[in-house]
Design an enzyme around this catalytic site. Sequence first.
Site, PDB file in Angstrom:
ATOM      1  N   ASP A   1      -8.092  -5.010  -0.133  1.00  0.00           N
ATOM      2  CA  ASP A   1      -8.592  -5.738  -1.299  1.00  0.00           C
ATOM      3  C   ASP A   1      -8.222  -7.202  -1.298  1.00  0.00           C
ATOM      4  O   ASP A   1      -8.763  -7.986  -2.071  1.00  0.00           O
ATOM      5  CB  ASP A   1      -8.058  -5.086  -2.582  1.00  0.00           C
ATOM      6  CG  ASP A   1      -8.741  -3.776  -2.816  1.00  0.00           C
ATOM      7  OD1 ASP A   1      -9.927  -3.685  -2.502  1.00  0.00           O
ATOM      8  OD2 ASP A   1      -8.082  -2.836  -3.284  1.00  0.00           O
TER       9      ASP A   1
ATOM     10  N   HIS B   1       0.847  -1.189   0.000  1.00  0.00           N
ATOM     11  CA  HIS B   1       0.000   0.000   0.000  1.00  0.00           C
ATOM     12  C   HIS B   1       0.878   1.233   0.000  1.00  0.00           C
ATOM     13  O   HIS B   1       1.936   1.239   0.617  1.00  0.00           O
ATOM     14  CB  HIS B   1      -0.915   0.013   1.232  1.00  0.00           C
ATOM     15  CG  HIS B   1      -2.049   0.971   1.106  1.00  0.00           C
ATOM     16  ND1 HIS B   1      -1.915   2.315   1.372  1.00  0.00           N
ATOM     17  CD2 HIS B   1      -3.329   0.782   0.705  1.00  0.00           C
ATOM     18  CE1 HIS B   1      -3.071   2.898   1.158  1.00  0.00           C
ATOM     19  NE2 HIS B   1      -3.946   1.998   0.738  1.00  0.00           N
TER      20      HIS B   1
HETATM   21  N1  ACO Z   1       4.114  -7.644  -5.009  1.00  0.00           N
HETATM   22  C1  ACO Z   1       5.458  -7.738  -5.186  1.00  0.00           C
HETATM   23  N2  ACO Z   1       6.315  -6.705  -5.023  1.00  0.00           N
HETATM   24  C2  ACO Z   1       5.783  -5.528  -4.658  1.00  0.00           C
HETATM   25  C3  ACO Z   1       4.396  -5.356  -4.456  1.00  0.00           C
HETATM   26  C4  ACO Z   1       3.555  -6.473  -4.637  1.00  0.00           C
HETATM   27  N3  ACO Z   1       2.238  -6.377  -4.458  1.00  0.00           N
HETATM   28  N4  ACO Z   1       4.146  -4.067  -4.105  1.00  0.00           N
HETATM   29  C5  ACO Z   1       5.345  -3.454  -4.095  1.00  0.00           C
HETATM   30  N5  ACO Z   1       6.324  -4.329  -4.423  1.00  0.00           N
HETATM   31  C6  ACO Z   1       7.769  -4.064  -4.445  1.00  0.00           C
HETATM   32  C7  ACO Z   1       8.168  -3.264  -5.670  1.00  0.00           C
HETATM   33  O1  ACO Z   1       8.508  -4.109  -6.748  1.00  0.00           O
HETATM   34  C8  ACO Z   1       9.345  -2.481  -5.122  1.00  0.00           C
HETATM   35  O2  ACO Z   1      10.455  -3.348  -5.056  1.00  0.00           O
HETATM   36  P1  ACO Z   1      11.960  -2.765  -5.291  1.00  0.00           P
HETATM   37  O3  ACO Z   1      12.186  -1.817  -4.159  1.00  0.00           O
HETATM   38  O4  ACO Z   1      12.832  -3.975  -5.262  1.00  0.00           O
HETATM   39  O5  ACO Z   1      11.942  -2.090  -6.630  1.00  0.00           O
HETATM   40  C9  ACO Z   1       8.931  -2.162  -3.697  1.00  0.00           C
HETATM   41  O6  ACO Z   1       8.038  -3.224  -3.317  1.00  0.00           O
HETATM   42  C10 ACO Z   1       8.227  -0.824  -3.537  1.00  0.00           C
HETATM   43  O7  ACO Z   1       7.204  -0.778  -4.526  1.00  0.00           O
HETATM   44  P2  ACO Z   1       6.448   0.544  -4.987  1.00  0.00           P
HETATM   45  O8  ACO Z   1       5.657   0.253  -6.214  1.00  0.00           O
HETATM   46  O9  ACO Z   1       7.412   1.668  -5.017  1.00  0.00           O
HETATM   47  O10 ACO Z   1       5.482   0.753  -3.749  1.00  0.00           O
HETATM   48  P3  ACO Z   1       4.331   1.766  -3.663  1.00  0.00           P
HETATM   49  O11 ACO Z   1       4.134   1.996  -2.232  1.00  0.00           O
HETATM   50  O12 ACO Z   1       4.502   2.940  -4.537  1.00  0.00           O
HETATM   51  O13 ACO Z   1       3.105   0.937  -4.316  1.00  0.00           O
HETATM   52  C11 ACO Z   1       1.129  -0.298  -4.565  1.00  0.00           C
HETATM   53  C12 ACO Z   1       1.957   0.630  -3.670  1.00  0.00           C
HETATM   54  C13 ACO Z   1       0.835   0.366  -5.932  1.00  0.00           C
HETATM   55  C14 ACO Z   1      -0.217  -0.529  -3.877  1.00  0.00           C
HETATM   56  C15 ACO Z   1       1.880  -1.617  -4.773  1.00  0.00           C
HETATM   57  O14 ACO Z   1       2.212  -2.178  -3.524  1.00  0.00           O
HETATM   58  C16 ACO Z   1       1.094  -2.613  -5.620  1.00  0.00           C
HETATM   59  O15 ACO Z   1       1.161  -2.563  -6.850  1.00  0.00           O
HETATM   60  N6  ACO Z   1       0.340  -3.554  -4.970  1.00  0.00           N
HETATM   61  C17 ACO Z   1      -0.468  -4.486  -5.688  1.00  0.00           C
HETATM   62  C18 ACO Z   1      -1.749  -3.819  -6.162  1.00  0.00           C
HETATM   63  C19 ACO Z   1      -2.729  -3.562  -5.040  1.00  0.00           C
HETATM   64  O16 ACO Z   1      -3.003  -4.429  -4.220  1.00  0.00           O
HETATM   65  N7  ACO Z   1      -3.285  -2.345  -5.022  1.00  0.00           N
HETATM   66  C20 ACO Z   1      -4.301  -1.952  -4.029  1.00  0.00           C
HETATM   67  C21 ACO Z   1      -3.865  -0.785  -3.263  1.00  0.00           C
HETATM   68  S1  ACO Z   1      -4.979  -0.510  -1.941  1.00  0.00           S
HETATM   69  C22 ACO Z   1      -6.251   0.330  -2.603  1.00  0.00           C
HETATM   70  O17 ACO Z   1      -6.181   1.051  -3.562  1.00  0.00           O
HETATM   71  C23 ACO Z   1      -7.521   0.126  -1.894  1.00  0.00           C
END
Ligand code: ACO
Length: 432
Positions: free
Chosen positions: A366, A309
């Site tokens: 979610d 998140h």
């Molecule tokens: N699975 C695997 N790796 C992940 C995930 C995931 N779900 N989420 C983040 N990471 C990793 C990234 O690859 C990154 O790794 P790195 O540092 O080696 O490059 C690191 O964690 C940070 O990721 P960011 O994308 O910078 O994290 P951010 O906080 O910006 O993203 C987000 C948040 C978009 C929700 C992300 O975690 C994601 O895509 N999750 C899956 C989709 C999801 O469940 N979305 C719902 C959000 S809640 C809502 O809207 C109600």
Amino acid sequence: MSKQAVLKLDDNEFAFPTIEGVEDEKAVDFRSLRSTTGYVAYDEGYGNTGSCQSEITFIDGEAGILRYRGIPIEQLAEQSDFLESSYMILYGDLPSQSQLHEFRSRVRDNAAVSPLMAEALKGFAADAPPMGVLGSMLGALSCYNPELATNDRAVDLENFDQAAAVAIAQTATAAALAFRSSQGKEGNAPDPSLSFGDNFLHLMFSEKGQPYEAIPEVSRALDLMLLLHADHEQNCSTSTVRMVASGGANLFASVAAGSAALWGPAHGGANMAVIKMLEEIRASGDDGSSFIEEAKSGQSGKRLMGFGHRVYKNFDPRAKIIGKACEELLDKMGIDDPCLDIARNLEQAALADDYFVSRNLYPNVDFYSGIVLRALGIPADMFTVMFAIGRMPGWVANWREIAMNPKMKINRPRQIYQGPALRDYVPMESRG
Ligand code: ACO
């Protein structure tokens, strides 16, 4: 006097005031940065930008705290319901008995969409994406209720109670009508004797001659799902609502824009993506471990959907509540969902895996809401619509906060231009 932050640029020092929130959040007030220094603040993705001061919702992502108008989400989940919490989100305080009665009646009395709109909803292709239909219909509310959407702030605020009830109630009605139309079925008329959630299920699923029979566990699970989604401070869709509202647009136009922002898989589309992921894992015969490895490698472009998140770097408090509710619902209804077993495996494996732990990736709301919705019989392509129905009070409250602020300026971020420097137009005959 508040603390000052001093910025040193070359040999010059510039002082900026600071702001503190009631929960000790600290911000440097950079509103005069450009006019005093010539610099702008660069913060792509806005992760460090306080875009507004708001009184609606408080989140502490590190501690896993969520409160609507100061009240912890856990207390609301236990003791309140969707419409009572919606009232509080909209108007600032818990309602008295008579205020709540009036609010519930207003929402109930505005549940039927205009007959013209019901006709228009039949005009979409049967396979139209439900979020596409929802966005169109939210924008169209201004066409069927023009007196509530004048873009004259004073008039729109005067009619706010009515417009808010229309937005909250008719989102649910139109979503159900669109669903039935996509199934080639006639729409149902709202049933004023039912609760908000039960009425929605009746609109979706009742068939002629079979009156809707409420099942308490189902009613409670749906209401809880909506309540948990009702607001979440400055997320992508709510910021969009505020952005549009800041230009003076009416409530319906602003929430229509919010719904478009919600559509994406990184935001409201995640609940659908979770079920798709669980189904794929199930079909492949994997118990979840191979998928986890793929998500970690990052090469397949796969992510563990429902994990991570932007704000919560700890457990999403909503995930804890809905995870428990999900187990109870499936238990009580005797549903054996193999996706739930896979979800549990994934959760356990990820929470014990250094990749996820070191990146503070925990289940978000979610992760379980999709399974709850599936148990309620809601098809997966309607999941994001369900999120929108739940989030509507938050969008409406944020619109109101903007509309009621006489000092509100139009939101207009800056950019750092990185395109070609000044160059001359080249006539066609001289291009190589
Ligand atoms: N699975 C695997 N790796 C992940 C995930 C995931 N779900 N989420 C983040 N990471 C990793 C990234 O690859 C990154 O790794 P790195 O540092 O080696 O490059 C690191 O964690 C940070 O990721 P960011 O994308 O910078 O994290 P951010 O906080 O910006 O993203 C987000 C948040 C978009 C929700 C992300 O975690 C994601 O895509 N999750 C899956 C989709 C999801 O469940 N979305 C719902 C959000 S809640 C809502 O809207 C109600």
